[in-house]
Design an enzyme around this catalytic site. Structure first.
Site, short mmCIF file in Angstrom:
data_model
loop_
_atom_site.label_atom_id
_atom_site.label_comp_id
_atom_site.label_asym_id
_atom_site.label_seq_id
_atom_site.Cartn_x
_atom_site.Cartn_y
_atom_site.Cartn_z
N ARG A 47 0.84 -1.20 0.00
CA ARG A 47 0.00 0.00 0.00
C ARG A 47 0.87 1.24 0.00
NH1 ARG A 47 2.37 2.19 3.61
NH2 ARG A 47 0.74 3.77 3.65
N GLY A 48 0.22 2.41 -0.16
CA GLY A 48 0.97 3.66 -0.31
C GLY A 48 1.03 3.99 -1.79
N ALA A 49 0.75 5.25 -2.13
CA ALA A 49 0.57 5.62 -3.54
C ALA A 49 1.73 5.20 -4.46
CB ALA A 49 0.29 7.11 -3.63
N GLN A 199 -1.77 2.54 9.82
CA GLN A 199 -0.46 2.60 9.14
C GLN A 199 0.56 3.40 9.94
OE1 GLN A 199 -3.42 3.20 7.74
NE2 GLN A 199 -3.47 2.67 5.57
N ASP A 240 -2.00 11.12 -2.19
CA ASP A 240 -2.34 10.04 -3.12
C ASP A 240 -2.71 10.57 -4.50
OD1 ASP A 240 -2.75 8.80 -0.34
OD2 ASP A 240 -2.71 7.11 -1.74
N ASN A 250 -5.59 12.44 0.39
CA ASN A 250 -4.62 11.68 1.17
C ASN A 250 -5.38 10.89 2.23
OD1 ASN A 250 -1.84 10.97 1.70
ND2 ASN A 250 -2.03 12.11 3.61
O1 MRU Z 1 -4.49 3.42 2.02
P1 MRU Z 1 -3.01 3.57 1.92
O2 MRU Z 1 -2.28 3.02 3.08
O3 MRU Z 1 -2.49 3.07 0.59
O4 MRU Z 1 -2.83 5.16 1.95
C1 MRU Z 1 -1.55 5.69 1.96
C2 MRU Z 1 -1.53 7.14 2.16
O5 MRU Z 1 -2.53 7.81 2.23
C3 MRU Z 1 -0.22 7.78 2.16
O6 MRU Z 1 -0.15 8.83 3.03
C4 MRU Z 1 -0.02 8.24 0.72
O7 MRU Z 1 -0.10 7.14 -0.14
C5 MRU Z 1 1.25 8.90 0.50
S1 MRU Z 1 2.43 7.67 0.47
C6 MRU Z 1 3.96 8.15 0.13
#
Ligand code: MRU
Length: 353
Positions: A47-49, A199, A240, A250
């Site tokens: 996960r994470g963008a 997270q 995101d 985000n």
């Molecule tokens: O749902 P997730 O865990 O994928 O969401 C992640 C986030 O919102 C992060 O803050 C975002 O992706 C930035 S990551 C460098």
């Protein structure tokens, strides 16, 4: 500091750290099947963008590497199918679609030019690896650029996880925090737990502890207390999807942090590579992912389902919220720092004028 790569292409397999089990266990998984990788994105094993962008690109590489035939049309059809499956995993982070489009475009270019299935296969693999490599490079650059905004003695509040585990490695907002620390600045971090999936509590705390960067964990409900007590000097978090208007999606909870930061005059920065800027989508078209209600009804402990409420209660579970530009002090990218008005500075940054 050592850079952890949470997802990688090794030979003809993709291996990744299943982040649902962090911090309890480090479970690495692997597959040759892009469908399995798509499931891993959907279920937030990855996960994470930026990380899901890299994973999606590697999914295309798997489709190319394991297509059994040597006919170009068949391979291109397989790639189109894989792109479709991978694009249906998570809707909000634009990096996923950006990476899929980039790999597909490369495949189409090579197919037109050279016309052999093997050339396309190699090009897809190389493009996916380039996306991974460039993401780490962009993070290191953003780190250096963003660290200029941090002074020794600062306490920085961050939300969700924007570290190695959310990217190809190093991190966006956490990359900035890392870079400031590596420069010898004495900083402290306040990490929000980031319910419902935690997270912050699970991943950000785990990463910062590994690096020896001082961190205090708070629940999401304590941000107002922390700011009104003067405990926070700056906010750094990720994004995101950033729209040209400067609105950005985000992790859920970002918006309330931004409101509180504005009220308490705390500078509020978002850090993201330019692959997170979406020049096409407008605010009314933005899709906010709604996830399984059980994420809210239970605590995120992967070994056992523990309800923290009455199990059949109705819940709301948007995974993201939108922060408007008037609450954002600046946006840090690998190309520099964008200041308001964002509809001017972001367009300039992307070379759209
Ligand atoms: O749902 P997730 O865990 O994928 O969401 C992640 C986030 O919102 C992060 O803050 C975002 O992706 C930035 S990551 C460098």
């Amino acid at each position: 500091l050592e850079i952890l790569k949470p997802v990688d292409l090794v030979g003809d397999e993709v291996k990744w750290l299943d982040t649902r089990f962090v911090p309890w266990e480090e479970i690495w998984r692997k597959t040759k099947d892009y469908r399995r990788l798509a499931q891993a994105i959907k279920d937030m094993e990855i996960r994470g963008a930026p990380a899901i962008g890299v994973a999606a690109a590697f999914g295309m590489a798997l489709a190319a590497l394991h297509y059994p035939g040597n006919d170009l049309e068949g391979l291109m059809e397989e790639l189109r199918k894989a792109k479709e499956v991978l694009s249906k995993t998570r809707p909000t982070a634009v990096n996923l679609f950006w990476a899929l489009d980039r790999v597909m475009k490369k495949a189409e270019e090579v197919a037109k030019e050279k016309g052999s299935a093997d050339e396309v296969r190699n090009a897809v693999v190389e493009e996916a690896k380039a996306i991974q490599r460039e993401d780490i490079e962009m993070n290191m650059k953003m780190g250096k650029i963003g660290a200029k905004l941090i002074e020794s003695g600062d306490t920085i509040l961050t939300h969700c996880n924007t570290g190695s585990l959310a990217t190809a490695g190093y991190g966006t907002a956490l990359g900035v925090i890392r870079a400031a620390w590596e420069e010898g600045k004495e900083i402290k971090v306040i990490a929000t737990e980031t319910r419902p999936v935690d997270q912050g509590a699970r991943l950000t705390v785990w990463e910062l502890k590994r690096d020896g960067i001082p961190v205090k964990l708070i629940s999401d409900t304590m941000v107002g207390y922390a700011m009104s007590s003067g405990l926070v000097d700056k906010v750094f978090l990720g994004a995101d999807r950033i729209l040209l208007s400067g609105h950005f999606a985000n992790k859920i909870g970002t918006y309330q942090i931004a409101i509180l930061a504005k009220h308490h005059n705390v500078p509020f920065y978002t850090v993201a590579p330019t692959s997170t800027i979406d020049p096409k989508t407008t605010l009314d078209q933005l899709i906010i992912e709604q996830r399984n209600p059980d994420e809210v009804r239970t605590c995120p402990y992967p070994y056992q389902k523990v309800y923290v409420t009455v199990p059949d209660v109705e819940v709301l579970n948007p995974a993201f919220d939108v922060t408007p530009p008037e609450l954002v002090t600046a946006i840090v990218t690998e190309k520099g720092i964008a200041y308001p008005p964002y509809w001017v500075s972001l367009r300039k940054m992307l070379g759209l004028d």
